[in-house]
Scaffold this motif. Structure first.
Motif: not given
Ligand SMILES: Cc1ncc(COP(=O)(O)O)c(C=O)c1O
Length: 444
Positions: A60, A203-204, A209, A211, A234-235, A338, A372-373
């Motif tokens: 990440n 986004s996250v 984390g 989302l 982060h996405s 994912r 959640r990311g």
């Protein structure tokens, strides 16, 4: 770990759909972790990466090198050797169009048309130019953000507000968090009004984390004739997106995290095609209409595509690794990536509850997979000592103030057994009181 099982519980697929092994009932034993790895369709991708250390759980922050990314970099180095300046037109592909070409490949990953995506600049610079662009175009004059944002977003937006003679103390509206971890959608709705120029959200969230539902946020912005812009750092590379479909106005992101394109890799941006022709906030010759760029007119004619938001010459060596790295993402497929990410983070959350909660470790990430990311925030008062002790043992995580250890089981090169050993090592650190010996300053 004691391996105490939770019979009948399916931790591999929290959405009840088709996880790597959705029919399996499993427990917290090491053998189950190994079995899950054995039936993981993405397991083979690990061999294509140079994964540093014993257990690399920091994708990440910076994804590792892959054979494909390094080969793409070596390819342009060789072209530089053999072609010199001719590489701009005779490279394979020509460097002149490199940002546009990478944009074409990224477009399906963010749910956009090829013309709406380009690779250029850094994430922060892209925030500058796009906030500048849309502040200029908006009726309103405030930007709605949230207090848990990554700081660079606020630095850039505040500086753009000042450049537009707007005081950030009044015009940068920060949605507050009730729990210090997440931001409530109702609070966002309440913060947006007819004064709003732009709703700019990640986004996250980089720490917890969380989302967000980008479609809902876009609707909230559009209900007030404001623009919806997103920081997808982060996405992108971790999940699918549908930017055009939801009508988002613009977005920015980096490629050094889940896209594994290397430290400082050139960033990406999206501008919805209805905004083509809008004057970029920060103009430069690389965003000029390509066909006439080398006429070198002093009159600036922006490209009629997202390419207009490029600024200066694309740094080819910082863009080339992405060309290789994208091949891996395309081959694995974002849905599969994912799916495994959700299963791995779910597994980590369950193991944490089972083995680490008794030592005061809390999960700060939403438990609902849809919120959640790709990483999990483990909260503990000795987070820094824990992060340092882990790094000393080759378990690479990072720590964010005040108390968050971020753990990212990135699906292309990490597996269930990695998560299992991570939790096992953390448990041992607590059991044997090993945190006192760790230097909390030794981790970032
Ligand atoms: C949400 C977010 N935005 C932006 C950045 C960094 O921007 P830049 O690539 O310009 O350094 C980060 C870095 O981790 C981030 O987490």
């Amino acid at each position: 770990m004691n391996g105490g099982g939770r019979e009948g519980e399916d931790m591999s697929d929290p959405e009840g759909g088709s996880g790597p092994d959705s029919d399996r009932e499993f427990d917290a034993s090491e053998s189950t972790a190994r079995e899950l790895d054995a039936s993981d369709p993405l397991a083979g991708f690990r061999d294509r990466f140079d994964v540093p250390d014993t257990c690399y759980l920091d994708g990440n922050s910076l994804g590792p090198a892959s054979d494909e990314a390094v080969a793409a970099l070596e390819h342009v180095v060789e072209e530089w050797r053999t072609l010199g300046v001719r590489g701009w037109t005779e490279g394979d592909p020509p460097w002149f169009w490199y940002g546009e070409r990478l944009g074409d490949r990224l477009a399906p990953m963010v749910g956009a048309n090829p013309d709406e995506v380009v690779v250029g600049n850094s994430t922060t610079v892209n925030i500058h130019t796009l906030i500048g662009t849309f502040l200029e175009a908006a009726d309103g004059d405030t930007v709605v953000v949230n207090e848990l944002d990554f700081p660079t977003d606020h630095y850039a937006i505040a500086s753009q507000l000042r450049a537009h003679r707007l005081d950030p103390d009044e015009h940068l509206v920060r949605v507050e968090s009730e729990d210090g971890r997440t931001i409530d959608e109702d609070a966002i709705r309440a913060a947006v009004d007819d004064e709003t120029a732009i709703v700019f959200f990640p986004s996250v969230l980089y720490r917890s984390g969380q989302l967000f539902d980008l479609e809902a946020l876009t609707e909230i912005a559009h209900e007030h004739d404001a623009f919806a812009g997103f920081d997808l750092a982060h996405s992108v590379g971790a999940m699918t997106h549908d930017l055009s479909g939801i009508g988002a106005d613009f977005a920015v992101w980096c490629h050094y995290k889940y896209c594994n394109a290397g430290p400082g890799a050139v960033a990406g941006l999206y501008v919805n095609e209805r905004h083509f022709g809008t004057r970029p906030g920060l103009a430069g010759w690389w965003g000029h209409e390509k066909e006439t760029q080398f006429d070198l007119n002093l009159e600036y004619t922006p490209a009629t595509s997202a390419g207009a938001w490029q600024i200066g010459t694309i740094p080819i060596f910082s863009a080339a690794p992405l060309d290789g790295a994208l091949s891996i993402l395309e081959e694995a497929g974002l849905e599969a990536i994912r799916r495994k990410s959700v299963a791995l983070t779910e597994y980590l959350v369950e193991l944490t509850d089972e083995s680490l909660s008794e030592y005061g470790v809390d999960v700060g990430t939403p438990r609902d997979a849809d919120r959640r990311g790709g990483h999990v925030a483990l909260e503990h008062e000795q987070a820094y000592a824990l992060g340092a002790a882990l790094r000393e043992r080759g378990y690479v995580v990072d720590v964010r103030p005040p108390n968050v250890v971020r753990v990212c089981p990135a699906p292309l090169y990490m597996g269930y057994h990695d998560v299992w050993t991570f939790v096992d090592v953390v448990e041992t650190l607590f059991e044997e009181n090993l945190l006192e010996a760790a230097d909390p300053d030794a981790v970032t």
